[in-house]
Design a protein around this motif. Structure first.
Motif, PDB file in Angstrom:
ATOM      1  N   PHE A  35       0.836  -1.215   0.000  1.00 56.88           N
ATOM      2  CA  PHE A  35       0.000   0.000   0.000  1.00 56.88           C
ATOM      3  C   PHE A  35       0.868   1.262   0.000  1.00 56.88           C
ATOM      4  O   PHE A  35       0.605   2.217  -0.735  1.00 56.88           O
ATOM      5  N   GLY A  36       1.899   1.269   0.851  1.00 58.52           N
ATOM      6  CA  GLY A  36       2.753   2.459   0.957  1.00 58.52           C
ATOM      7  C   GLY A  36       3.464   2.730  -0.350  1.00 58.52           C
ATOM      8  O   GLY A  36       3.555   3.875  -0.822  1.00 58.52           O
ATOM      9  N   HIS A  37       3.960   1.655  -0.967  1.00 68.80           N
ATOM     10  CA  HIS A  37       4.661   1.783  -2.245  1.00 68.80           C
ATOM     11  C   HIS A  37       3.706   2.316  -3.317  1.00 68.80           C
ATOM     12  O   HIS A  37       4.046   3.206  -4.105  1.00 68.80           O
ATOM     13  N   HIS A  38       2.477   1.794  -3.318  1.00 74.86           N
ATOM     14  CA  HIS A  38       1.511   2.231  -4.338  1.00 74.86           C
ATOM     15  C   HIS A  38       1.110   3.694  -4.111  1.00 74.86           C
ATOM     16  O   HIS A  38       0.939   4.452  -5.085  1.00 74.86           O
ATOM     17  N   ALA A  39       0.967   4.065  -2.851  1.00 78.56           N
ATOM     18  CA  ALA A  39       0.605   5.463  -2.549  1.00 78.56           C
ATOM     19  C   ALA A  39       1.679   6.408  -3.089  1.00 78.56           C
ATOM     20  O   ALA A  39       1.378   7.473  -3.653  1.00 78.56           O
ATOM     21  N   ALA A  40       2.949   6.024  -2.936  1.00 76.46           N
ATOM     22  CA  ALA A  40       4.050   6.862  -3.450  1.00 76.46           C
ATOM     23  C   ALA A  40       3.944   6.979  -4.971  1.00 76.46           C
ATOM     24  O   ALA A  40       4.179   8.052  -5.537  1.00 76.46           O
ATOM     25  N   ARG A  41       3.561   5.878  -5.622  1.00 79.13           N
ATOM     26  CA  ARG A  41       3.398   5.927  -7.086  1.00 79.13           C
ATOM     27  C   ARG A  41       2.283   6.877  -7.484  1.00 79.13           C
ATOM     28  O   ARG A  41       2.408   7.640  -8.445  1.00 79.13           O
ATOM     29  N   LEU A  42       1.178   6.822  -6.727  1.00 75.30           N
ATOM     30  CA  LEU A  42       0.056   7.733  -7.029  1.00 75.30           C
ATOM     31  C   LEU A  42       0.523   9.180  -6.903  1.00 75.30           C
ATOM     32  O   LEU A  42       0.159  10.041  -7.713  1.00 75.30           O
ATOM     33  N   VAL A  43       1.341   9.431  -5.882  1.00 77.12           N
ATOM     34  CA  VAL A  43       1.859  10.797  -5.671  1.00 77.12           C
ATOM     35  C   VAL A  43       2.716  11.228  -6.859  1.00 77.12           C
ATOM     36  O   VAL A  43       2.497  12.292  -7.451  1.00 77.12           O
ATOM     37  N   THR A  44       3.677  10.397  -7.224  1.00 75.76           N
ATOM     38  CA  THR A  44       4.625  10.825  -8.274  1.00 75.76           C
ATOM     39  C   THR A  44       3.947  10.899  -9.643  1.00 75.76           C
ATOM     40  O   THR A  44       4.370  11.645 -10.512  1.00 75.76           O
ATOM     41  N   GLN A  45       2.856  10.119  -9.812  1.00 77.47           N
ATOM     42  CA  GLN A  45       2.128  10.192 -11.091  1.00 77.47           C
ATOM     43  C   GLN A  45       1.065  11.292 -11.071  1.00 77.47           C
ATOM     44  O   GLN A  45       0.309  11.446 -12.029  1.00 77.47           O
ATOM     45  N   GLY A  46       0.977  11.996  -9.941  1.00 80.63           N
ATOM     46  CA  GLY A  46      -0.001  13.099  -9.841  1.00 80.63           C
ATOM     47  C   GLY A  46      -1.444  12.616  -9.793  1.00 80.63           C
ATOM     48  O   GLY A  46      -2.367  13.357 -10.106  1.00 80.63           O
ATOM     49  N   GLN A  47      -1.626  11.356  -9.375  1.00 88.73           N
ATOM     50  CA  GLN A  47      -3.002  10.826  -9.283  1.00 88.73           C
ATOM     51  C   GLN A  47      -3.559  11.132  -7.897  1.00 88.73           C
ATOM     52  O   GLN A  47      -3.629  10.249  -7.032  1.00 88.73           O
ATOM     53  N   PHE A  48      -3.944  12.375  -7.690  1.00 89.51           N
ATOM     54  CA  PHE A  48      -4.431  12.802  -6.377  1.00 89.51           C
ATOM     55  C   PHE A  48      -5.920  12.481  -6.233  1.00 89.51           C
ATOM     56  O   PHE A  48      -6.618  12.242  -7.217  1.00 89.51           O
ATOM     57  N   GLY A  49      -6.386  12.501  -4.959  1.00 87.24           N
ATOM     58  CA  GLY A  49      -7.812  12.204  -4.720  1.00 87.24           C
ATOM     59  C   GLY A  49      -8.105  10.719  -4.837  1.00 87.24           C
ATOM     60  O   GLY A  49      -9.257  10.334  -4.977  1.00 87.24           O
TER      61      GLY A  49
END
Ligand code: F6P
Length: 350
Positions: free
Chosen positions: A293-307
């Motif tokens: 989960f933590g790793h995926h959350a970081a990916r969402l951040v760097t890909q700008g997939q907010f919300g």
């Protein structure tokens, strides 16, 4: 990017594993600056926001540790009034955060969603709770560890139950969802499992205990704190005004004890497991899930997939909009496989 990380709501095993994975991934792959926010949304309320830099060193050696090094709060509400909200807005501007990773349950996701709508805050969510009741997520981290803790308690209770020929009631947490009572009840061989989703018929429970008085001479009842008698009401331990979770449950095990005792020859005792279910080291399963989960959350951040909130569906890590998770809970469906299995193997569900 400047990324804030907070843990909100009740603590649970695996929070540190998420903090570690999200921070390391953000630093290593995302080249981000990471700030830890103290005590959940509480750290953003007030004139001086409370944060500290999170680097490789700060998050090393914490994978196995229960609790959260950032601290948490399950009563902080940054939207409780206009002045509080305005101050939180000022604090966020001063901190210069591009996005906040909010690790929490439905209360935290609801606040993240609300702050997005009202202040334009960009958030990425990570689903945490021993209750396993987050919508669109088949398993939150922390749940596996809590199931193991309750299962162990049930086995311990059984040895004293058969020695004294007693009816032993074990009350679990879980709020309005029965996942914890159901899975641990099955794993711990409970004879009666009472869930918030199925209002119990007292007479049915009495009859099951009486039958067992004739045969095994002891009975184990596992009851979720949100369970209630048919036609009865919830057992509320405490009400906390302005909290995202204003009603705290607890004590239904004692209520059931009082109801059963007059009808049974055996003594009836109740144990409320309480916060022991939230403590301790996460299981290997939870460490791995929290890391994913933590790793995926970081990916969402760097890909700008907010919300969006990281999630697990069909065993696969993915993400869902936080707006679809906010202000909703996932209860045990009445046609769930485990309910059918429990019935078929003779467990009384009340
Ligand atoms: O949501 C997690 C949880 O442990 C619930 O199972 C329980 O009802 C609640 O938090 C207890 O909250 P507190 O720590 O405020 O007693």
């Amino acid at each position: 990017m400047r990324v804030g990380v907070l843990t909100g709501g009740g603590d649970c095993p695996g929070l540190n594993a998420v903090i570690r994975a999200v921070t390391k991934s953000l630093i290593h792959h995302g080249h981000c600056e990471v700030l830890g926010i103290a005590d959940g949304f509480e750290g953003l309320i007030g004139e001086a926001p409370r944060t500290r830099p999170l680097g490789w060193e700060q998050v090393s050696g914490i994978l196995h540790m229960g609790g959260t090094l950032l601290g948490t709060s399950n009563s902080a509400n940054p939207m409780k009034d206009a002045a509080t909200l305005a101050q939180v807005g000022k604090n966020l501007l001063a901190l210069g955060l591009d996005v906040v990773v909010a690790i929490g349950g439905d209360g935290t996701m609801s606040i993240a969603h609300g702050l997005g709508q009202r202040l334009g805050l960009a958030c990425v969510g990570v689903p945490k709770t021993i209750d396993n009741d987050i919508a669109l997520c088949e398993r939150s981290f922390g749940f596996d560890t809590a199931v193991a803790t309750v299962t162990d308690a049930l086995r311990r209770i059984e040895s004293t139950a058969y020695s004294h020929h007693r009816v032993m009631i074990v009350e679990t947490m879980g709020r309005h969802a029965g996942w914890l009572a159901l899975e641990a009840g099955i794993a711990g061989a409970a004879d009666v499992i009472l869930l918030p989703e199925i209002d119990y018929d007292l007479q049915t429970v009495i009859e099951r205990c009486r039958e067992r008085e004739q045969r095994q001479r002891y009975t184990i009842v596992c009851i979720g704190e949100g369970a209630k008698e048919r036609g009865g009401s919830l057992t509320v331990r405490e009400r906390i005004a302005h909290s995202p979770d204003p009603v705290r449950l607890g004590g239904v095990g004692h209520v059931l004890r009082e109801q059963l005792q007059p009808h049974l020859a055996s003594e009836v005792r109740a144990t409320v497991l309480g916060h022991v279910q939230r403590g301790g080291d996460p299981t290997p399963f939870d460490r791995v899930l929290a890391t994913r989960f933590g790793h995926h959350a970081a990916r969402l951040v760097t890909q700008g997939q907010f919300g969006r909130m990281a999630t697990l569906q069909g065993g696969q890590i993915g993400s869902v909009p936080i707006s679809e998770v906010a202000n909703t809970q996932r209860k045990v469906p009445l046609d769930h496989e485990l309910i059918a299995i429990a019935r078929d193997i003779g467990v009384c569900l009340g």
